[in-house]
Design an enzyme around this catalytic site. Structure first.
Site, PDB file in Angstrom:
ATOM      1  N   CYS A   1      -6.291  -9.794   1.273  1.00 11.18           N
ATOM      2  CA  CYS A   1      -7.395  -8.833   1.839  1.00 11.18           C
ATOM      3  C   CYS A   1      -8.498  -9.425   2.401  1.00 11.18           C
ATOM      4  O   CYS A   1      -9.244  -9.422   3.636  1.00 11.18           O
ATOM      5  CB  CYS A   1      -7.766  -7.632   0.715  1.00 11.18           C
TER       6      CYS A   1
ATOM      7  N   THR B   1      -5.365  -0.766   6.560  1.00 14.04           N
ATOM      8  CA  THR B   1      -6.843  -1.083   6.928  1.00 14.04           C
ATOM      9  C   THR B   1      -6.929  -1.378   8.516  1.00 14.04           C
ATOM     10  O   THR B   1      -6.138  -2.309   9.068  1.00 14.04           O
ATOM     11  CB  THR B   1      -7.130  -2.554   6.316  1.00 14.04           C
TER      12      THR B   1
ATOM     13  N   GLU C   1      -7.717   2.562   1.249  1.00 13.55           N
ATOM     14  CA  GLU C   1      -7.369   2.279  -0.221  1.00 13.55           C
ATOM     15  C   GLU C   1      -8.219   0.905  -0.274  1.00 13.55           C
ATOM     16  O   GLU C   1      -8.634   0.222   0.239  1.00 13.55           O
ATOM     17  CB  GLU C   1      -5.905   2.080  -0.254  1.00 13.55           C
TER      18      GLU C   1
ATOM     19  N   VAL D   1       0.963  -1.274   0.036  1.00 11.24           N
ATOM     20  CA  VAL D   1       0.000   0.070   0.028  1.00 11.24           C
ATOM     21  C   VAL D   1       0.716   1.296   0.239  1.00 11.24           C
ATOM     22  O   VAL D   1       0.632   2.293  -0.750  1.00 11.24           O
ATOM     23  CB  VAL D   1      -0.985  -0.011   1.188  1.00 11.24           C
TER      24      VAL D   1
ATOM     25  N   ARG E   1      -0.762 -15.831  -0.710  1.00  6.45           N
ATOM     26  CA  ARG E   1      -1.340 -15.903   0.470  1.00  6.45           C
ATOM     27  C   ARG E   1      -2.597 -16.257   0.509  1.00  6.45           C
ATOM     28  O   ARG E   1      -3.564 -15.779  -0.397  1.00  6.45           O
ATOM     29  CB  ARG E   1      -1.216 -14.594   1.139  1.00  6.45           C
TER      30      ARG E   1
ATOM     31  N   GLY F   1      -9.039 -15.537  -2.563  1.00  4.40           N
ATOM     32  CA  GLY F   1      -7.923 -15.798  -1.567  1.00  4.40           C
ATOM     33  C   GLY F   1      -7.210 -14.504  -1.423  1.00  4.40           C
ATOM     34  O   GLY F   1      -8.035 -13.619  -1.579  1.00  4.40           O
TER      35      GLY F   1
ATOM     36  N   LYS G   1     -14.264   0.523   4.438  1.00  8.89           N
ATOM     37  CA  LYS G   1     -13.175  -0.359   3.752  1.00  8.89           C
ATOM     38  C   LYS G   1     -13.493  -1.732   4.090  1.00  8.89           C
ATOM     39  O   LYS G   1     -13.564  -2.600   3.367  1.00  8.89           O
ATOM     40  CB  LYS G   1     -11.818  -0.152   4.356  1.00  8.89           C
TER      41      LYS G   1
END
Ligand code: UDX
Length: 439
Positions: free
Chosen positions: A267, A122, A155, A12, A334, A264, A211
């Site tokens: 986030c 976040t 974001e 980010v 991830r 996946g 978010k």
């Protein structure tokens, strides 16, 4: 011209810093990791993000972007500080705020004039207020009365298209209590403001909630279409037509209606778990999000079991898996569905051949000692060699145009399992392969 410090050069931070410089701001990106900073200074981007290196090079050359490990120097030069440090998930699903607290306290120790502090990471609802408190505590220790405002500016970047997403957002969310800070933020995003990008001005808590609510909704939407696809498979309906027609309804929209082996990434899994935790802490239950998390795990496993069902048994079979990253245009694995799929295939006696255009390095440390035997293929065709099934797990563009005759030649059994529905069934069957899609 706004003078900005960005703390944290992860995903980010580096994208935000580079793109804010591209908007004409003067940006200093700070990180404690010297190797990373050295690399950015040479325009070598340590993450896989198409187009980011070009933006970084352009702005370094134009003198608007620099990288340093010296936070105090950066803060002295700036009137706006973006916090873009990591918020890794803890065991209970909540976001770990140690790095945010560390950044806030450093800011409190260093600022000497009115500064706008912007939270890009976040963070749970209520963190903006905590940041305010941490900075105030440090100012009190210094016996200083310095004005500052905290803004939440989440974001919505997707990996692989982050530069485009930053420069062409659907909306810019600015959460704060101060009109002065709001005006400064509009100046930071001036090119977007002039372009009539919607600006949502709200309070800190709402911005933080936006978010989580956005990501949770998208996760629900994907999971919903995955379940409908599973039902289509049993009833003779075709999910391609169903999703297309459903998406044409303006109230629903066609994006994020592509069925697959489950979502996946860094986030959706993290943020859905975090919002469930936030709800619990507030004596509320987010039933739909909780069910989505559980259903998505089942969907990953269902994809693996589908391969087993097609082959009868996995024991002694060789499976070629195309795509390991959690989605195309990234090397990030991830929470990738491919991991669940590979582990299941391995556990049930299959031998694996795998290939990904970008994630091979990550795959090697993630899978090498976990799955045996595993062969890391040179390309798609090498991957298919003597396999009993070819499985497309990630919808990379280069998998959309395979030489099907060559794939057929290389396979031992002609099973083509398209977990992302990127092929038209007829196209594959007319090449002499057995096609299996989702739904
Ligand atoms: C997401 C959000 O889109 C972004 O706004 C937020 O800031 C970070 O999280 P990202 O995780 O990079 O971005 O990827 P995204 O393109 O949203 O895909 C997430 C996962 O959902 C991937 O595994 C993808 O394959 C899957 N997906 C997406 C589907 O299975 N079907 C779809 O229709 C869309």
């Amino acid at each position: 011209m706004a003078k900005i410090t960005v703390i944290g050069t992860g995903y980010v931070g580096s994208v935000s810093g580079a793109c804010l410089a591209d908007f004409g701001n003067h940006v200093i990106c700070v990180d404690t990791n010297e190797e990373k900073i050295k690399s950015f200074k040479k325009c070598i981007v340590p993450i896989f993000e198409p187009g980011l290196d070009t933006v970084i090079r352009r702005n370094i050359n134009d003198g608007r972007l620099s990288f340093t490990t010296d936070l105090s120097l950066a803060v002295k030069e700036s009137n706006i500080i973006f916090i873009a440090v990591g918020t890794p998930p803890m065991d209970d699903g909540s976001a770990d705020l140690v790095f945010v607290e560390e950044a806030a306290r450093q800011i409190g120790k260093l600022i000497n004039k009115y500064t706008v502090i912007v939270n890009k990471s976040t963070v749970p609802v209520g963190t903006g207020k905590k940041v305010q408190n941490w900075i105030n505590e440090e100012l009190q220790k210094r016996n200083k009365k310095i004005e500052f405002d905290v803004v939440s500016n989440p974001e919505f970047l997707r990996e692989g298209t982050a530069v485009y997403d930053f420069t062409h957002p659907d909306r810019v969310v600015i959460g704060c209590e101060s009109a002065q800070a709001r005006d400064i933020m509009k100046d930071v995003y001036r090119p977007l403001y002039l372009n009539e990008t919607p600006f949502i001005e709200t309070n800190l808590e709402s911005a933080e909630m936006i978010k989580y609510a956005s990501n949770a909704f998208l996760a629900v939407k994907i999971t919903f279409i995955n379940e409908i696809a599973n039902l289509c498979e049993k009833t003779g309906a075709d999910i391609r037509d169903v999703a297309k027609a459903v998406g044409k309804d303006g109230r629903i929209g066609s994006k994020f209606l592509h069925p697959g082996p489950g979502y996946g990434g860094s986030c959706f899994p993290k943020d859905t778990r975090a919002i469930v935790k936030i709800a619990k802490e507030n004596d509320e239950t987010l039933n739909i999000v909780e069910t989505t998390i559980e259903t998505n795990e089942k969907q990953k496993l269902r994809a693996a079991k589908k391969i087993e069902k097609i082959l009868g048994s996995l024991s002694g079979k060789t499976i070629a898996v195309l795509g390991l990253a959690f989605k195309q245009n990234t090397d990030d694995m991830r929470e990738s569905p491919s991991i669940t799929i590979c582990e299941y295939l391995d556990l049930n006696g299959a031998k694996l051949r795998v290939y990904d255009p970008a994630a091979m390095t990550e795959a090697k440390w993630r899978l090498l000692n976990v799955i045996k035997p595993i062969y890391f293929a040179k390309d798609e065709y090498d991957c298919a060699k003597n396999a009993d099934a070819l499985v497309i797990a990630t919808p990379w563009n280069q998998f959309r145009n395979l030489d099907l005759a060559k794939i057929k030649e290389n396979l031992a059994s002609l099973n083509f399992i398209d977990l992302r529905n990127i092929y038209k069934p007829k196209e594959v069957t007319s090449a002499g392969l057995n096609y299996f899609g989702i739904g």
